[in-house]
Structures are given as structure tokens and as C-alpha cells.
Write an enzyme that holds these catalytic residues in place. Structure first.
Site, PDB file in Angstrom:
ATOM      1  N   HIS A   1       4.252  39.652  65.364  1.00 49.28           N
ATOM      2  CA  HIS A   1       5.148  39.229  64.264  1.00 49.28           C
ATOM      3  C   HIS A   1       4.595  39.516  62.860  1.00 49.28           C
ATOM      4  O   HIS A   1       5.331  39.749  61.929  1.00 49.28           O
ATOM      5  CB  HIS A   1       5.569  37.759  64.409  1.00 49.28           C
ATOM      6  CG  HIS A   1       4.522  36.756  64.032  1.00 49.28           C
ATOM      7  ND1 HIS A   1       3.557  36.322  64.923  1.00 49.28           N
ATOM      8  CD2 HIS A   1       4.281  36.080  62.865  1.00 49.28           C
ATOM      9  CE1 HIS A   1       2.773  35.442  64.338  1.00 49.28           C
ATOM     10  NE2 HIS A   1       3.195  35.269  63.055  1.00 49.28           N
ATOM     11  N   ASP A   2       3.278  39.531  62.758  1.00 48.65           N
ATOM     12  CA  ASP A   2       2.697  39.771  61.423  1.00 48.65           C
ATOM     13  C   ASP A   2       2.149  41.180  61.257  1.00 48.65           C
ATOM     14  O   ASP A   2       1.335  41.440  60.353  1.00 48.65           O
ATOM     15  CB  ASP A   2       1.576  38.742  61.151  1.00 48.65           C
ATOM     16  CG  ASP A   2       2.150  37.392  60.718  1.00 48.65           C
ATOM     17  OD1 ASP A   2       3.310  37.377  60.217  1.00 48.65           O
ATOM     18  OD2 ASP A   2       1.459  36.365  60.896  1.00 48.65           O
TER      19      ASP A   2
ATOM     20  N   LYS B   1       1.679  43.002  58.002  1.00 53.55           N
ATOM     21  CA  LYS B   1       0.617  42.640  57.063  1.00 53.55           C
ATOM     22  C   LYS B   1      -0.366  43.799  56.858  1.00 53.55           C
ATOM     23  O   LYS B   1      -1.216  43.756  55.968  1.00 53.55           O
ATOM     24  CB  LYS B   1      -0.120  41.384  57.540  1.00 53.55           C
ATOM     25  CG  LYS B   1       0.697  40.125  57.284  1.00 53.55           C
ATOM     26  CD  LYS B   1      -0.117  38.864  57.542  1.00 53.55           C
ATOM     27  CE  LYS B   1       0.720  37.623  57.216  1.00 53.55           C
ATOM     28  NZ  LYS B   1       0.034  36.414  57.665  1.00 53.55           N
TER      29      LYS B   1
ATOM     30  N   HIS C   1       5.914  41.699  54.354  1.00 49.53           N
ATOM     31  CA  HIS C   1       5.417  41.996  55.717  1.00 49.53           C
ATOM     32  C   HIS C   1       6.463  41.948  56.828  1.00 49.53           C
ATOM     33  O   HIS C   1       6.396  42.750  57.743  1.00 49.53           O
ATOM     34  CB  HIS C   1       4.148  41.172  56.051  1.00 49.53           C
ATOM     35  CG  HIS C   1       4.386  39.780  56.518  1.00 49.53           C
ATOM     36  ND1 HIS C   1       4.476  38.709  55.655  1.00 49.53           N
ATOM     37  CD2 HIS C   1       4.548  39.267  57.780  1.00 49.53           C
ATOM     38  CE1 HIS C   1       4.684  37.603  56.365  1.00 49.53           C
ATOM     39  NE2 HIS C   1       4.722  37.926  57.646  1.00 49.53           N
TER      40      HIS C   1
ATOM     41  N   HIS D   1      11.406  36.553  61.084  1.00 50.98           N
ATOM     42  CA  HIS D   1      10.620  35.354  61.438  1.00 50.98           C
ATOM     43  C   HIS D   1      10.310  34.429  60.263  1.00 50.98           C
ATOM     44  O   HIS D   1       9.843  33.316  60.441  1.00 50.98           O
ATOM     45  CB  HIS D   1       9.345  35.735  62.219  1.00 50.98           C
ATOM     46  CG  HIS D   1       8.188  36.213  61.399  1.00 50.98           C
ATOM     47  ND1 HIS D   1       8.018  37.527  61.024  1.00 50.98           N
ATOM     48  CD2 HIS D   1       7.098  35.553  60.898  1.00 50.98           C
ATOM     49  CE1 HIS D   1       6.898  37.660  60.334  1.00 50.98           C
ATOM     50  NE2 HIS D   1       6.317  36.458  60.233  1.00 50.98           N
ATOM     51  N   HIS D   2      10.596  34.886  59.033  1.00 48.40           N
ATOM     52  CA  HIS D   2      10.415  33.986  57.885  1.00 48.40           C
ATOM     53  C   HIS D   2      11.734  33.518  57.300  1.00 48.40           C
ATOM     54  O   HIS D   2      11.763  32.899  56.249  1.00 48.40           O
ATOM     55  CB  HIS D   2       9.547  34.665  56.801  1.00 48.40           C
ATOM     56  CG  HIS D   2       8.079  34.619  57.133  1.00 48.40           C
ATOM     57  ND1 HIS D   2       7.340  33.445  57.110  1.00 48.40           N
ATOM     58  CD2 HIS D   2       7.201  35.594  57.509  1.00 48.40           C
ATOM     59  CE1 HIS D   2       6.092  33.689  57.457  1.00 48.40           C
ATOM     60  NE2 HIS D   2       5.970  35.010  57.712  1.00 48.40           N
TER      61      HIS D   2
ATOM     62  N   ASP E   1       5.334  29.844  64.564  1.00 43.55           N
ATOM     63  CA  ASP E   1       4.487  30.370  63.481  1.00 43.55           C
ATOM     64  C   ASP E   1       4.028  29.253  62.543  1.00 43.55           C
ATOM     65  O   ASP E   1       2.836  29.082  62.290  1.00 43.55           O
ATOM     66  CB  ASP E   1       5.296  31.426  62.720  1.00 43.55           C
ATOM     67  CG  ASP E   1       4.447  32.200  61.706  1.00 43.55           C
ATOM     68  OD1 ASP E   1       3.207  32.257  61.902  1.00 43.55           O
ATOM     69  OD2 ASP E   1       5.026  32.753  60.752  1.00 43.55           O
TER      70      ASP E   1
HETATM   71 FE   LIG Z   1       4.473  35.979  59.059  1.00 45.35          FE
HETATM   72 FE   LIG Z   2       2.576  34.399  61.101  1.00 49.11          FE
END
Ligand SMILES: [Fe+2]
Ligand SMILES: [Fe+2]
Length: 624
Positions: free
Chosen positions: A490-491, A494, A519, A543-544, A572
Site C-alpha cells: 500500500h505504501d 513512497k 504516494h 487507502h488514504h 493502516d
Molecule cells: Fe500510506
Molecule cells: Fe501506511
């Protein structure tokens, strides 16, 4: 009905058997004997006693019959001359005179007989023999009318029908003895059609009610095209029938035993997994059921038919033999089997299909009869079933069929086992690929975390929590797996965030935060190019996002956010709050859960929050 022996006497020579017998004895042919006068004149010429036959006598009273007793072989023989046979007691030899045969003639005949008692010998002998034969022969002799009324019968008939006396028999009807009345109708039809009906078998019910099987041989006596009466003999074949039934039952039992065995084999699921165990049991049981001396199974391996197992019933043991059949030595023999021919032979010495096997195999093992059956898998000879007898033995169709069924069953087993093995290999390969894929994902996730040492293990833990929530929510395994991978990646966006921002041991300022916020979109852009990760890409992108639209990058609301993303979001946040950060201590689980609960329906999906709470409360969170 009478059992007396009756001779018809009259002027017509054709009904003068007594005199005829005399005539034949003295060499007179029927041509010469054209009339009684003629006959007597011949007798006179030959100086035989003379008959006088012209005396008057008109009527005969009841009980008025002429009788004579002579001794023959010390046995008294009663002779009666009468036109009313019913008046004469049993055991009389009756000379029945016709109406025109005068009483005086009867006297004369009797006088003649008395004088020539010694010459009666042959007649009486014949008569006695016939009488004894008819009485004592173990065949039930009968004469009945077309309607079934008994006219004549002998002792054996009484025995068979279990009727106590002739008196009673005369009052019974033959029809009543049939268990199945249709049998009699069929029989009568045959009599009309063929006059003689041989070996007609039917079931009868005796006078005492017992059931018997009888065989009936009969002929119809016709006069002027009309059936006058039927005569013949019955034989009791009940024993014979019982024996045949018993034999049939024995055969049936052996059939049942064989069918039972096949069903038993079929029910053994373990056979598919362990072919050797299957062949072992099949060889032993089949050998016993077939009453064979040896029962072996040879299976094709590297161009040879190698022995798998032999059951030897004499030694009562299972053996592995070194003997292998191959095309170089046993070409002709194998060719028959390859054509699907079962080599079934009661005498091995007379079957040239087995010549190649004789010296090395048949002779040392003392095999006398054999049934060799091909085992075919996909039109190819895969093995040989060898059922062998050390004693010469007739082989019937049943034996052959049973071996065919066994061969067919073994072929099926081999085929199924091979298919399962192939499937297992495919499955193993699929599992290997899966593992490979997962490891690549893990590697990717580690690369991200490499650049952000403070969040080491974050993605792995999010993956585990997300999968646990999905499981708690009752989602499918595939869905759980998808969330696990989504968690791991998911990240991944980044990678595009400068590492000094990621590693900054303090709260980020708004500019820095804007950089971090790219990200999810970057992660999406990376993953969407990969075919197998397209679905994951969208989860990563969202996801955010938060239910009230306060999230990023697109500010999606409620159902605009896909379910999987709503799950990752909770996982998360939960994981991040639980984790230690350089700028703050780790937050206790109760506080974390209280926080997400307070934001239930505002920021986070209520159902997901509830599932997450359960995961932690119930201790279901899988430890890394
Ligand atoms: Fe994230
Ligand atoms: Fe995360």
C-alpha cells in the site's frame, strides 16, 4: 376304473389278441388268419384243438360271467370271459367278448383254455410281464380323456400324484393337478398340433398338496380327426430340478462372490493412492475366488512387463517374481495380448500362443491351464493379468469375464492414479509460483521500508491486520489474499517521496506533508502497469481516502471508496498508531480502538471498525 388286464375277443380277428398270440406262436401270419373260421380250420389242420362257436346264448346277467382259474408257475391266474368287465374283480385276466360273441363260445374258449393250460404259458407270461412292467415301472402311466378324466393308470402314477387308490383317482381330473392351469392348456394345444409331445415339464400339486416337478411324455389318440384320449407317462423330476437349482445357486453364489469382490475393490479409495497395495489385494482375493493356483499382475515398465505381484494359493503367500515379459523374447505372445486377445486355455501344451513361455515359465511352474488377460490403458497394453492353474481345469465364460473385469478395473486404477499424479504436479507448480509471487511482493515492500527505517515492518503488519479483518468480515479466501497483498504494497508510492522527509524524526510541515500525499497516486501508477496487480493498484490509490471526504488524493466519499480500501485504511491507521515513532511513544491498543470507534461512520467504515475491534479483542491478530 379297472386295472384288470383286458383282452378283447370277438369274431373279428383284429380284436382277438389271445388267439392271435396263439397263432403267432404257431407260425401263422395275419394274412392266413382272415376269419375265425379260417383260423380254426388252420388250427384243425395242424391238429390243434377245435373251437365250436355256433351255440346260442343271448343275455348275460349281472355277476354272471364265466371264470376259470389255472395255475401258472404256481401262481393262480384268474380268467374271466364276459361282456361286462366292470363286474370282474381285480387281478382277473378278462377275455371280453363282444355282444355278438355267444356265451357258448365263451364256454368253448374256456374249455379249450382248461385243456390246454400248459399252452397258455406264453400268453400268460407275456401278459404277466406286461402287467408287472406296467405296474412296477417307475413311470406314472396314464390314459385320460381329452377333458382330463382318468381311464387307466398304474401304481407309480398313484405314487407320483399321491392318490391313495385307483377308486379315488377315477373320480379326479388330471387338470386339477396342474399348479399352473396354463401349462395344461399349452400341453393340450401341443398334443393337437403334434400328436406326440415329449419331455413336457411342469409343476404339479399332488392330491396331498405337495408340489412336484414332472416330465410328461404323451401321445394323443385320434379317431376321425378327433382326439379320443391321451396316454403317456409321467416321471418325477423334482430331485433333478432341485439339484439343478442347487447347482444354479452355486454358480450364482460364485457370481455374487465375484461381484462382491469387484464392488469391494471399487470402494477402496486408498487404492488410487497406493497402486501396489491395490494390486496386492486384488491378486490375493481374486486368486481365492477363482480357485486358481497362482494369480499374478505384470505391469509395463521400460519396455518390459515386470512382475508387480503374484499370489500363490498353494504356498499361501505373495511373491515378487523376477520374470519379465518383453518384445524380444515373447513377441508373438505379447502380440496376441496387444490385439486385446485374452489367452484362455484349459491345456497349455495344446496352445501354441504360449510356446514362447513354455520352457522358462510354464514348465518350471507346472502350469496346466491359464487365463492371460491384457490390461489396456488408452488403447495401449499396460499390463498382463495371469490367472494360472497347476491342475488341468475347464475354463468357462464366467472365469474369462471376471478376469476381463479385473483387467478393466486395474486399467482404470492405473489411469486414475496417473491423472492424479499429474494433477498433483500441476498443483505443486502453481503453489511454487504463488510463493514466488509473494516473495517478490515482500521484496518490493522491503525496498520501500529500506528507505524509511522507522516504518520497518509496517506494511507486513498492515497486510496481516487487513487480512484478519477480511476474514472476520466473512470475505472469501481470495479476497483475504488480495487484501494481504494490498497491505504489503500500500505504501509502495513512497519510493517517490524524498527519503529525508520519510526519515524526518519530527512532525512534517504542510509542504512536506503535500509531498507525502502523492504516494497513493504514485503507488497506483506503478502497480496499474502490472496485469496481475491491477485490482491492488486501485486499493493502494484509495487507502488514504476517508468516508467524509476529508482524505486524499481525490477526497472520495462513502461508497465511492472501494471496500478493500476502507479495510486497508483501518488496518493502516491502527498499525501506525500502535507503532512507536521517534516523535511520540506507541499508543496502547485500547486507545487506538477507541479512536477508530469514535470515528466510525465519519472517517472509517463502521463494519470494518467493528471487525477490527473484534480481531484485537478476540486476540485474533496474527503475530508476525
Ligand atoms: Fe500510506
Ligand atoms: Fe501506511
Amino acid at each position: 376304473m379297472k386295472t384288470k388286464d383286458i383282452f378283447y375277443v370277438g369274431k373279428d380277428l383284429s380284436i382277438l389278441p389271445v388267439l392271435k398270440v396263439f397263432g403267432e406262436k404257431y407260425g401263422l401270419t395275419s394274412k392266413i388268419i382272415e376269419s375265425l373260421e379260417n383260423y380254426i380250420s388252420i388250427l384243425e389242420k395242424e391238429q390243434y384243438p377245435i373251437f365250436i362257436y355256433d351255440l346260442e346264448y343271448q343275455t348275460i346277467e349281472l355277476d354272471d360271467f364265466l371264470r376259470l382259474q389255472i395255475n401258472f408257475d404256481q401262481t393262480p391266474i384268474n380268467i374271466a370271459v364276459t361282456s361286462r368287465e366292470e363286474q370282474v374283480p381285480d387281478d382277473f385276466l378278462i377275455i371280453l367278448r363282444k355282444e355278438d360273441f355267444k356265451k357258448t363260445e365263451s364256454y368253448i374258449l374256456l374249455n379249450y383254455l382248461r385243456k390246454n393250460a400248459d399252452k397258455l404259458g406264453d400268453i400268460i407270461y407275456t401278459w404277466k410281464m406286461q402287467r408287472d412292467l406296467i405296474r412296477n415301472i417307475p413311470l406314472g402311466m396314464y390314459r385320460t380323456t381329452t377333458e382330463g378324466k382318468f381311464l387307466l393308470g398304474n401304481l407309480e402314477l398313484l405314487n407320483i400324484l399321491e392318490v391313495p387308490s385307483f377308486e379315488i383317482l377315477s373320480k379326479l381330473n388330471a387338470r386339477d393337478f396342474y399348479v399352473n392351469p396354463a401349462d395344461r392348456e399349452k400341453w393340450i394345444d401341443l398334443i393337437f398340433k403334434n400328436k406326440v409331445v415329449k419331455n413336457f415339464e411342469f409343476k404339479l400339486k399332488t392330491f396331498k398338496g405337495k408340489t412336484k416337478w414332472v416330465r410328461n411324455n404323451a401321445r394323443g389318440i385320434f379317431r376321425g380327426g378327433a382326439l379320443e384320449y391321451i396316454e403317456g407317462f409321467l416321471s418325477d423330476i423334482t430331485e433333478e430340478k432341485l439339484f439343478k437349482e442347487k447347482e444354479a445357486r452355486l454358480i450364482e453364489n460364485s457370481l455374487n462372490q465375484r461381484l462382491f469382490l469387484i464392488n469391494l475393490f471399487k470402494s477402496r479409495a486408498s487404492y488410487v493412492k497406493d497402486i501396489d497395495l491395490a494390486l496386492l489385494e486384488i491378486a490375493e482375493n481374486s486368486c481365492k475366488v477363482l480357485n486358481a493356483s497362482r494369480f499374478g499382475i505384470w505391469i509395463l515398465k521400460d519396455g518390459k512387463y515386470e512382475n508387480k505381484i503374484v499370489y500363490d494359493s498353494e504356498k499361501n503367500e505373495l511373491q515378487i517374481e523376477k520374470m519379465a515379459f518383453n518384445d524380444k523374447i515373447h513377441h508373438r505372445y505379447l502380440n496376441f495380448l496387444k490385439q486385446g486377445i485374452q489367452i484362455s486355455t484349459p491345456d497349455v501344451t495344446k496352445d501354441n500362443r504360449l510356446t514362447e513361455l513354455y520352457e522358462d515359465y510354464i514348465k518350471p511352474k507346472e502350469i496346466k491351464s491359464t487365463i492371460d488377460t491384457p490390461i489396456f490403458v488408452e488403447n495401449e497394453l499396460w499390463g498382463i493379468l495371469k490367472c494360472e492353474f497347476t491342475r488341468k481345469r475347464d475354463i468357462d465364460r464366467q472365469d474369462e469375464w471376471f478376469n476381463h473385469i479385473l483387467a478393466f478395473y486395474i486399467a482404470n486404477l492405473l489411469e486414475t492414479a496417473r491423472a492424479i499424479k499429474a494433477k498433483d504436479e500441476t498443483q505443486n507448480y502453481a503453489k511454487k509460483l504463488e510463493k514466488y509471487f509473494e516473495e517478490v511482493i515482500l521484496l518490493l515492500s522491503r525496498i520501500v521500508e529500506e528507505r524509511d527505517p522507522y516504518t520497518a515492518g509496517h506494511q507486513k503488519r498492515v497486510a496481516l491486520i487487513a487480512a484478519a479483518i477480511a476474514k472476520q468480515m466473512g470475505l472469501s479466501e481470495e479476497e483475504q489474499q488480495k487484501l494481504y497483498i494490498a497491505g504489503l504494497l500500500h505504501d509502495i508510492g513512497k519510493l517517490y517521496v524524498p527519503s529525508e522527509i520519510l526519515t524526518k524524526p519530527a512532525k512534517l510541515n504542510p509542504v512536506e506533508f503535500e509531498l507525502v500525499k502523492i504516494h497513493p497516486e504514485k503507488g497506483y501508477e506503478t502497480l496499474i502497469t502490472l496485469e496481475s496487480l491491477k485490482e491492488i493498484a486501485e486499493i493502494v490509490r484509495q487507502h488514504h481516502e476517508r468516508l467524509d471526504g476529508s482524505g486524499y488524493p481525490r477526497g472520495l466519499k462513502n461508497k465511492q471508496i472501494i471496500k478493500e480500501a476502507r479495510i486497508i485504511a483501518v488496518a493502516d491507521v491502527t498499525e501506525a498508531m500502535l507503532a512507536w515513532r521517534p516523535y511520540r511513544p506507541s499508543i496502547p491498543i485500547n486507545e487506538v480502538l477507541k479512536y477508530i470507534d469514535e470515528n466510525k461512520g465519519k472517517l472509517f467504515d463502521a463494519e470494518v471498525v467493528e471487525a477490527c475491534k473484534k480481531v484485537f479483542y478476540l486476540g485474533m491478530f496474527p503475530q508476525d
